[in-house]
Design a protein around this motif. Structure first.
Motif, PDB file in Angstrom:
ATOM      1  N   THR A  71       8.946  12.233  -9.679  1.00  0.00           N
ATOM      2  CA  THR A  71       8.862  12.156  -8.218  1.00  0.00           C
ATOM      3  C   THR A  71       7.427  11.930  -7.773  1.00  0.00           C
ATOM      4  OG1 THR A  71      10.756  13.650  -7.987  1.00  0.00           O
ATOM      5  CG2 THR A  71       9.323  13.358  -6.060  1.00  0.00           C
ATOM      6  N   ALA A  72       6.520  12.722  -8.349  1.00  0.00           N
ATOM      7  CA  ALA A  72       5.097  12.563  -8.009  1.00  0.00           C
ATOM      8  C   ALA A  72       4.593  11.202  -8.457  1.00  0.00           C
ATOM      9  CB  ALA A  72       4.288  13.681  -8.670  1.00  0.00           C
ATOM     10  N   GLU A  73       5.051  10.752  -9.627  1.00  0.00           N
ATOM     11  CA  GLU A  73       4.619   9.463 -10.150  1.00  0.00           C
ATOM     12  C   GLU A  73       5.048   8.337  -9.217  1.00  0.00           C
ATOM     13  OE1 GLU A  73       5.115   6.676 -14.151  1.00  0.00           O
ATOM     14  OE2 GLU A  73       5.915   8.709 -14.112  1.00  0.00           O
ATOM     15  N   LYS A  74       6.254   8.461  -8.659  1.00  0.00           N
ATOM     16  CA  LYS A  74       6.750   7.425  -7.750  1.00  0.00           C
ATOM     17  C   LYS A  74       5.919   7.396  -6.471  1.00  0.00           C
ATOM     18  CE  LYS A  74      11.036   5.786  -5.633  1.00  0.00           C
ATOM     19  NZ  LYS A  74      12.490   6.051  -5.436  1.00  0.00           N
ATOM     20  N   THR A  75       5.597   8.585  -5.933  1.00  0.00           N
ATOM     21  CA  THR A  75       4.792   8.661  -4.716  1.00  0.00           C
ATOM     22  C   THR A  75       3.388   8.129  -4.957  1.00  0.00           C
ATOM     23  OG1 THR A  75       6.042  10.601  -3.975  1.00  0.00           O
ATOM     24  CG2 THR A  75       3.897  10.200  -2.942  1.00  0.00           C
ATOM     25  N   LEU A  76       2.793   8.575  -6.054  1.00  0.00           N
ATOM     26  CA  LEU A  76       1.448   8.112  -6.397  1.00  0.00           C
ATOM     27  C   LEU A  76       1.446   6.610  -6.675  1.00  0.00           C
ATOM     28  CD1 LEU A  76       0.161  10.967  -8.750  1.00  0.00           C
ATOM     29  CD2 LEU A  76      -0.656  10.422  -6.457  1.00  0.00           C
ATOM     30  N   GLY A  77       2.520   6.142  -7.299  1.00  0.00           N
ATOM     31  CA  GLY A  77       2.620   4.720  -7.608  1.00  0.00           C
ATOM     32  C   GLY A  77       2.623   3.860  -6.361  1.00  0.00           C
ATOM     33  N   ARG A  78       3.363   4.306  -5.342  1.00  0.00           N
ATOM     34  CA  ARG A  78       3.400   3.563  -4.083  1.00  0.00           C
ATOM     35  C   ARG A  78       2.035   3.545  -3.409  1.00  0.00           C
ATOM     36  NH1 ARG A  78       9.013   5.969  -1.427  1.00  0.00           N
ATOM     37  NH2 ARG A  78      10.486   4.791  -2.738  1.00  0.00           N
ATOM     38  N   LEU A  79       1.380   4.703  -3.401  1.00  0.00           N
ATOM     39  CA  LEU A  79       0.054   4.787  -2.803  1.00  0.00           C
ATOM     40  C   LEU A  79      -0.938   3.929  -3.569  1.00  0.00           C
ATOM     41  CD1 LEU A  79      -1.935   5.999  -0.785  1.00  0.00           C
ATOM     42  CD2 LEU A  79      -2.157   7.991  -2.296  1.00  0.00           C
ATOM     43  N   LYS A  80      -0.849   3.979  -4.890  1.00  0.00           N
ATOM     44  CA  LYS A  80      -1.741   3.181  -5.751  1.00  0.00           C
ATOM     45  C   LYS A  80      -1.553   1.694  -5.498  1.00  0.00           C
ATOM     46  CE  LYS A  80      -0.280   2.723  -9.919  1.00  0.00           C
ATOM     47  NZ  LYS A  80       0.045   1.266  -9.993  1.00  0.00           N
ATOM     48  N   ASP A  81      -0.312   1.248  -5.441  1.00  0.00           N
ATOM     49  CA  ASP A  81      -0.036  -0.169  -5.217  1.00  0.00           C
ATOM     50  C   ASP A  81      -0.531  -0.624  -3.850  1.00  0.00           C
ATOM     51  OD1 ASP A  81       1.091  -0.484  -7.690  1.00  0.00           O
ATOM     52  OD2 ASP A  81       3.168  -0.384  -7.000  1.00  0.00           O
ATOM     53  N   PHE A  82      -0.328   0.226  -2.833  1.00  0.00           N
ATOM     54  CA  PHE A  82      -0.800  -0.123  -1.485  1.00  0.00           C
ATOM     55  C   PHE A  82      -2.316  -0.219  -1.448  1.00  0.00           C
ATOM     56  CE2 PHE A  82      -2.204   0.892   2.819  1.00  0.00           C
ATOM     57  CZ  PHE A  82      -1.430   0.025   3.578  1.00  0.00           C
ATOM     58  N   LEU A  83      -2.977   0.751  -2.076  1.00  0.00           N
ATOM     59  CA  LEU A  83      -4.438   0.778  -2.088  1.00  0.00           C
ATOM     60  C   LEU A  83      -5.004  -0.439  -2.810  1.00  0.00           C
ATOM     61  CD1 LEU A  83      -6.707   2.664  -1.104  1.00  0.00           C
ATOM     62  CD2 LEU A  83      -6.710   3.708  -3.383  1.00  0.00           C
ATOM     63  N   PHE A  84      -4.376  -0.809  -3.926  1.00  0.00           N
ATOM     64  CA  PHE A  84      -4.869  -1.963  -4.683  1.00  0.00           C
ATOM     65  C   PHE A  84      -4.626  -3.259  -3.944  1.00  0.00           C
ATOM     66  CE2 PHE A  84      -4.147  -5.492  -7.623  1.00  0.00           C
ATOM     67  CZ  PHE A  84      -5.369  -5.525  -8.277  1.00  0.00           C
ATOM     68  N   SER A  85      -3.385  -3.471  -3.514  1.00  0.00           N
ATOM     69  CA  SER A  85      -3.011  -4.762  -2.939  1.00  0.00           C
ATOM     70  C   SER A  85      -3.688  -5.039  -1.598  1.00  0.00           C
ATOM     71  CB  SER A  85      -1.483  -4.835  -2.768  1.00  0.00           C
ATOM     72  OG  SER A  85      -1.024  -3.804  -1.903  1.00  0.00           O
ATOM     73  N   VAL A  86      -3.772  -4.027  -0.745  1.00  0.00           N
ATOM     74  CA  VAL A  86      -4.272  -4.237   0.610  1.00  0.00           C
ATOM     75  C   VAL A  86      -5.791  -4.094   0.712  1.00  0.00           C
ATOM     76  CG1 VAL A  86      -4.104  -3.455   3.012  1.00  0.00           C
ATOM     77  CG2 VAL A  86      -2.071  -3.458   1.556  1.00  0.00           C
ATOM     78  N   PHE A  87      -6.372  -3.227  -0.111  1.00  0.00           N
ATOM     79  CA  PHE A  87      -7.806  -2.957   0.037  1.00  0.00           C
ATOM     80  C   PHE A  87      -8.636  -3.254  -1.214  1.00  0.00           C
ATOM     81  CE2 PHE A  87      -5.836   0.049   3.157  1.00  0.00           C
ATOM     82  CZ  PHE A  87      -6.280  -0.602   4.291  1.00  0.00           C
ATOM     83  N   ALA A  88      -8.295  -2.641  -2.336  1.00  0.00           N
ATOM     84  CA  ALA A  88      -9.162  -2.740  -3.519  1.00  0.00           C
ATOM     85  C   ALA A  88      -9.358  -4.183  -3.971  1.00  0.00           C
ATOM     86  CB  ALA A  88      -8.598  -1.898  -4.664  1.00  0.00           C
TER      87      ALA A  88
END
Length: 222
Positions: A71-88
């Motif tokens: 569950t935590a991995e899924k939440t972190l995964g979504r945040l990670k993908d958003f951070l990478f794709s939109v900003f990083a």
């Protein structure tokens, strides 16, 4: 399942960026070139903000790789993908491309020679060169889920406007532009320069989306 290569990559890059960040922060107490950290310290420089962004992203990616909870991995995964794709990815690529383009024309407009006595060449390349191949490596190491384009561009626009407001505030407060180049623009020129930069960042976001889709669609077919 996250690959071993991805785990090693994320931990290694996070460690590298943490070292660079620590080295820069440690210089805050040294004798500085005139005006470099006046008002706002390093937090007014897009390069430094990008370094923090890259460190946070790769740290989050490493935690996501190693976290056992689904569950935590899924939440972190979504945040990670958003951070990478939109900003990083778009901001990191933008920093590298814009910096070296202006530097090649006239370094005094973006990185005056006096800074060389304060920031060693390895740190300069760590924050202005190394970022690009690391981001391309991330595209190849792990797929990322991109948000709807309109939502991504809205987030980019909001952050871009906030940064523009911040550097204008710095100028109005102490009379010094964050980058000497900005002093050559009229008000209309500054607005035009901002929109040009946002167009470039938007193009880099779309490029990241295309690279991610192209590489991982081919990988899945194989």
């Amino acid at each position: 399942m996250t690959s071993t290569l991805g785990r090693v990559y994320h931990i290694a890059v996070f460690g590298w960026y943490a070292l660079v960040l620590k080295s820069l922060i440690a210089k805050d107490g040294e004798e500085l070139p005139p005006g470099i950290f006046v008002y706002g310290g390093p937090w007014k420089y897009l390069t430094f903000l990008n370094l923090v962004l890259q460190t946070v992203f790769f740290g989050l990616a490493a935690v996501n790789d190693l976290h056992p909870g689904k569950t935590a991995e899924k939440t972190l995964g979504r945040l990670k993908d958003f951070l990478f794709s939109v900003f990083a990815f778009p901001v990191g690529m933008f920093v590298v491309l814009l910096f070296w383009s202006i530097f090649a024309y006239d370094r005094e407009l973006v990185y005056p020679a006096t800074i060389d006595t304060f920031i060693p060449p390895w740190i300069n390349h760590a924050v202005h060169t190394f970022v690009l191949p690391v981001l391309l490596g991330e595209v190849l190491v792990q797929p990322h889920t991109y948000p709807q384009t309109k939502n991504a561009l809205a987030a980019l626009g909001a952050v871009g406007s906030a940064y523009l407001s911040w550097i204008v505030w710095v100028y109005l407060s102490v009379g010094i532009w964050v980058y000497p180049l900005l002093g050559y623009f009229s008000t209309a020129g500054l607005v035009g320069f901002f929109f040009f930069n946002m167009t470039v960042v938007t193009s880099l976001y779309l490029l990241g989306d295309k690279l991610n889709s192209h590489f991982w669609s081919r990988a899945r077919k194989k």
